[in-house]
Every structure is written in C-alpha cells, then in structure tokens.
Design an enzyme around this catalytic site. Structure first.
Site, PDB file in Angstrom:
ATOM      1  N   ARG A  91       0.927  -1.237  -0.030  1.00  0.00           N
ATOM      2  CA  ARG A  91      -0.115   0.000   0.008  1.00  0.00           C
ATOM      3  C   ARG A  91       1.099   1.220   0.097  1.00  0.00           C
ATOM      4  NH1 ARG A  91       0.801  -2.300   4.695  1.00  0.00           N
ATOM      5  NH2 ARG A  91       1.710  -1.015   6.044  1.00  0.00           N
TER       6      ARG A  91
ATOM      7  N   ASP B  76       9.509   7.192  -9.001  1.00  0.00           N
ATOM      8  CA  ASP B  76      10.234   8.000  -8.269  1.00  0.00           C
ATOM      9  C   ASP B  76       9.561   8.172  -6.743  1.00  0.00           C
ATOM     10  OD1 ASP B  76      12.302   9.147  -9.908  1.00  0.00           O
ATOM     11  OD2 ASP B  76      10.618  10.158 -10.927  1.00  0.00           O
ATOM     12  N   GLY B  77       8.253   7.755  -6.847  1.00  0.00           N
ATOM     13  CA  GLY B  77       7.428   7.946  -5.582  1.00  0.00           C
ATOM     14  C   GLY B  77       7.802   7.030  -4.676  1.00  0.00           C
TER      15      GLY B  77
ATOM     16  N   ASP C 226       8.211  16.163  -6.051  1.00  0.00           N
ATOM     17  CA  ASP C 226       8.511  14.803  -6.500  1.00  0.00           C
ATOM     18  C   ASP C 226       7.584  14.116  -7.354  1.00  0.00           C
ATOM     19  OD1 ASP C 226      10.668  15.836  -5.299  1.00  0.00           O
ATOM     20  OD2 ASP C 226      11.259  13.864  -4.284  1.00  0.00           O
TER      21      ASP C 226
HETATM   22  P1  ADP Z   1       4.942   5.815 -10.831  1.00  0.00           P
HETATM   23  O1  ADP Z   1       6.358   6.265 -11.344  1.00  0.00           O
HETATM   24  O2  ADP Z   1       4.215   4.815 -11.609  1.00  0.00           O
HETATM   25  O3  ADP Z   1       4.072   6.785 -10.208  1.00  0.00           O
HETATM   26  P2  ADP Z   1       6.042   4.952  -7.995  1.00  0.00           P
HETATM   27  O4  ADP Z   1       6.888   4.193  -7.682  1.00  0.00           O
HETATM   28  O5  ADP Z   1       6.228   6.560  -8.123  1.00  0.00           O
HETATM   29  O6  ADP Z   1       5.338   4.701  -9.586  1.00  0.00           O
HETATM   30  O7  ADP Z   1       4.297   4.894  -7.212  1.00  0.00           O
HETATM   31  C1  ADP Z   1       3.321   5.761  -7.153  1.00  0.00           C
HETATM   32  C2  ADP Z   1       2.814   5.498  -5.923  1.00  0.00           C
HETATM   33  O8  ADP Z   1       2.402   4.359  -5.665  1.00  0.00           O
HETATM   34  C3  ADP Z   1       3.527   6.118  -4.720  1.00  0.00           C
HETATM   35  O9  ADP Z   1       3.072   7.287  -4.324  1.00  0.00           O
HETATM   36  C4  ADP Z   1       3.616   4.931  -3.738  1.00  0.00           C
HETATM   37  O10 ADP Z   1       3.573   5.316  -2.545  1.00  0.00           O
HETATM   38  C5  ADP Z   1       2.330   4.191  -4.059  1.00  0.00           C
HETATM   39  N1  ADP Z   1       2.359   2.855  -3.803  1.00  0.00           N
HETATM   40  C6  ADP Z   1       3.598   2.050  -3.302  1.00  0.00           C
HETATM   41  N2  ADP Z   1       3.218   0.715  -3.331  1.00  0.00           N
HETATM   42  C7  ADP Z   1       1.805   0.648  -3.392  1.00  0.00           C
HETATM   43  C8  ADP Z   1       1.092  -0.494  -3.534  1.00  0.00           C
HETATM   44  N3  ADP Z   1       1.286  -1.612  -3.062  1.00  0.00           N
HETATM   45  N4  ADP Z   1      -0.212  -0.206  -3.752  1.00  0.00           N
HETATM   46  C9  ADP Z   1      -0.819   0.982  -4.263  1.00  0.00           C
HETATM   47  N5  ADP Z   1       0.142   1.893  -4.408  1.00  0.00           N
HETATM   48  C10 ADP Z   1       1.482   1.940  -3.894  1.00  0.00           C
END
Ligand code: ADP
Ligand code: MG
Length: 437
Positions: free
Chosen positions: A53, A78-79, A414
């Site tokens: 999550r 990057d998230g 970011d």
């Molecule tokens: P993208 O570049 O595709 O946006 P990211 O790695 O930046 O991919 O992730 C996007 C968002 O997903 C981040 O804000 C992160 O907190 C959130 N995230 C991380 N793990 C999960 C998960 N298992 N389910 C849903 N969201 C998630």
C-alpha cells in the site's frame, strides 16, 4: 592457517523494495527476469519486499535495523524512493539514517532520478527496460555520491524532504491529470502534454527566492545524442516529437532543431558562462541574510527531526529582505534539483546531484503555444535554453517561496500531489547518499 570469517569481504546486502503497481505494473516481472539474475551474478545478497500500500515503504524504513543493510533500493518510479528518503528522515536517528545509500531501479511511469543517474554515468538517454538494465548495471558498480535534499514546507506546516522537484502549472497539471493513463507507462506524459497544450492555462502567483550568490550561471549542456547516418535524431526515441508530428503540431524542422552542433558529454562541471539571454545571471549584491534578520533556528526550528531550515521564515511572515520577489502570470513554475524531470525530459542539464542548488525555472504567460511546444520538444535533448525564449527564465537559488494567487491549481513535490497553497523550500546540500554506479 585459517582466516577469520570476519576478515573476508562479505557480499553487499541490499534491501529491495518493489512497488508492484508502479508504471505499467511490470516491475516484478522485469525484476525477476532481468534484475535479480544480474545482482546475484554481482555477488550481492538481497531481500525483496513488495509494498502492499502507499506509505508501506516509508513505515518499513522507519522501523528496520539499518545496520543490516548496505543500501535500500526502490524498484519503482520516483514515488517509492521519496517514501524511502522521508522514512529515513522521520527516524530519531535521522542524521545517521539518511547516510544509508539509496538507489533506484526504474519501473514506474515517472523515472526522473533514474534518468539523471543514467545521464550522470554518460549513458545515452533511454526509456523503459533499457533504462532499467542500465541502472541495474550501475547498481552493481556500487559507487555512491552525495545527494542534495530540499526541505519543503506547505501551508499546514507539514515538512517533507524532496529529491527531485516542486512543480506548479503546466508540469504538475500534466503529471496529475495523466495518472489516468498510467497503464501507458512513460507515454502517459506524452499524451498528458498533448491534452494540456490544447487548453493552455496561466496562473498568477508570487515567486520569491534567495539567489545563490556564488553560483555562476550555467551554460546548458546537451547530452550526447546518437545521430543517425542521415544526420537526424533516431525518431523512435522521441515519442512526443512523433505524436506532435502526427497531429501536424510540429514541423520537421522543429523536431530536428539542435541535433547539431557536436554534443558535449553529459556530466561536465565548470562550464563557461551562458550565451543565452534567457538564463538570468544571479544579481551582484550579497544575498547572505544580515544578522538578526532571521529567527535563530529559521522556520525549521519548530520541526522535530531533520536539519533546521535556517534560510526560511514561517510562511505567514514576509520573506527576508535579501530575497527577490516577482509577481506575474505563469504557465509553469518548476523548482528542480536534478537534471531530469522524467526519463526523457532533460529539463535542467546544468543540475548536479550535490551542487547545493535549486534550479528555479519558470515560463511566463504570453508564450505562444508553438513556442511552448518547441521548448518541450527541445527538452528531450536538454537544448531548450539554447532557444533563448524570452518567456523562459532560470535562476539558481538556495531557497524559494511560491504563493499561488490563482485560486485553483495543482502543486506537486517529486511528482506527488501536495496541498495547494503557499509552499517554500530550502536546499540541504549533500544530506543523502545516492547509488550512482
Ligand atoms: P509511478 O512512477 O508509476 O507513479 P511510483 O513508484 O512512483 O510509480 O508509485 C506511485 C505511488 O504508488 C507512490 O506514491 C507509492 O506510495 C504508491 N504505492 C507504493 N506501493 C503501493 C501498493 N502496493 N499499492 C498501491 N500504491 C502503492
Ligand atoms: Mg542538484
């Protein structure tokens, strides 16, 4: 004679955090097929954890025993790395914790930091799996470099640590609106840009900043480009060009502008001063705050954890007298500290991981749609500053404050949306450490 096991070199141990939903959801598959065999071959031991999550990675990093790891790597966009950095900064032992080397294996849709790492290594700008493979190889090399972080404070008083950018206007609009095209991977930004261009908005705001007095203005440097035998750029690398050409929005002569002259290698510090009139040199007076001008600990004093923001005063108070303020209508305001805004958006070619600078870039209202298209096309090669567009301004600063006066809009830190309203930040030089290879 026996050698004590403790004297033998032990394999590096990496904590791999994987967001299975990043980008097009290919992270796990790509990781299993390409990344894990590579790092196993490099004699790196690892634990792979899939995030379940949002904020899972952040909480995990806050509670783990860091002594067990030589690095934490986000397999994501990057998230997730943003979560890792902020998790480290939220620990009581943040001062040591933030020295943990962090890395990124790009498999999201926003891969700006990976683009910067790839470029810093002198590699050709690539996307998708190619970028992931480059970064995996660099990760195996293990070299670590200091990384600037920017402490960003929003109106509610919340403070976070940012390693990429604060964006308002065109850039943040595209970023957030294109979330619905997430399944397209990096192409979501191409489509998002097209949609936004069709309805170009302007935003009124007050932008204040503390210029970096000792920062000589930079001449934008083009990254090395593979030029096809016919002297043209390889078209398959330029999705935005192609899409715009198909729509008749972009003539060929625009798409190929700037392919010559001879490209300089990407990471070359100490460049001569700019030829472009659009790059504002820092004004010549001193910007160091006078004694007694700021409260002792700055705006960061009230914060627990993290270094104090000694250059900032609380958002409710006027900026110090040494700052510069412009009130204007903007198409976009971008405070960027890495060279890349996306894997193929070479937005600040002069930025370095630890230059101690926030590169404040903004485009003022009045720019034609065609000129804006030209800037975004040129950004793919990092040659947009060479166009001497009078609406595009770049100032190297140490701190900034943005006060939106237009009532509705989107602000991102970011690439993640934050509360809309006054926002400010200051750079903390070389606070973190990045695995650059
Ligand atoms: P993208 O570049 O595709 O946006 P990211 O790695 O930046 O991919 O992730 C996007 C968002 O997903 C981040 O804000 C992160 O907190 C959130 N995230 C991380 N793990 C999960 C998960 N298992 N389910 C849903 N969201 C998630
Ligand atoms: Mg920098």
């Amino acid at each position: 004679t026996d050698i004590a096991p403790s004297l033998l070199p032990r394999p590096r141990r990496l904590l791999l955090l994987l967001n299975p939903f990043g980008g097009r959801g290919l992270a796990l598959q790509w990781c299993q097929t390409h990344v894990l065999p590579m790092i196993t071959e490099a004699d790196i031991s690892f634990n792979l954890i899939q995030t379940e999550r949002p904020n899972h990675a952040r909480e995990l990093v806050k509670s783990i025993n860091l002594a067990e790891w030589d690095g934490i790597v986000a397999i994501s966009g990057d998230g997730l790395l943003y979560e890792v950095l902020n998790g480290l900064m939220e620990r009581p032992d943040w001062e040591q914790a933030i020295k943990m080397p962090v890395g990124i294996l790009p498999s999201g849709s926003g891969n700006a930091l990976a683009g910067a790492i790839n470029c810093n290594a002198g590699l050709e700008q690539v996307l998708g799996l190619e970028l992931l493979l480059n970064c995996a190889l660099l990760l195996c090399h293990a070299a670590v470099a200091p990384l600037d972080l920017v402490a960003v404070t929003t109106a509610s008083g919340a403070r976070c640590f940012s390693c990429l950018s604060v964006a308002w206007g065109f850039v943040s609009d595209v970023d957030i609106e294109s979330e619905k095209y997430r399944h397209m991977g990096a192409a979501r930004f191409t489509l998002g840009t097209l949609v936004r261009l069709a309805s170009m908005h302007t935003y009124r705001g007050r932008l204040s900043y503390l210029p970096a007095a000792d920062a000589t203005a930079h001449r934008p440097i083009s990254r090395s480009i593979t030029v096809a035998p016919n002297g043209r750029l390889p078209l398959q690398r330029l999705p935005l060009h192609r899409a715009l050409s198909d729509m008749g929005l972009c003539e060929e002569r625009h798409a190929f502008r700037g392919a010559e002259p001879a490209p300089a290698p990407c990471p070359s510090p100490g460049s001569p001063p700019p030829s472009s009139a659009s790059v504002l040199p820092p004004p010549s007076f001193s910007f160091e705050p006078g004694p007694g001008e700021l409260p002792a600990g700055g705006a960061g004093e009230a914060q627990v954890g993290g270094p104090p923001d000694e250059l900032l005063v609380p958002l409710g108070q006027p900026v110090p007298g040494s700052w510069v303020t412009v009130e204007d209508d903007f198409v976009l305001v971008l405070a960027i500290y890495q060279s890349h805004l996306g894997a193929d958006l070479f937005a600040a070619p002069f930025a370095r991981f630890d230059d101690g600078l926030i590169h404040l870039c903004f485009i003022k209202a009045g720019i034609s749609r065609a000129a804006l298209v030209r800037l975004f096309l040129a950004m793919e090669k990092g040659s947009h500053f060479e166009q001497e567009c009078p609406h595009l301004v770049h100032v190297p600063v140490r701190a900034f404050r943005l006060e939106p006066l237009t009532r509705k809009g989107i602000l991102t830190v970011d690439g993640e949306r934050v509360e809309y309203g006054p926002i400010q930040g200051q750079v903390h030089r070389a606070l973190a450490r990045l695995i650059t290879g």
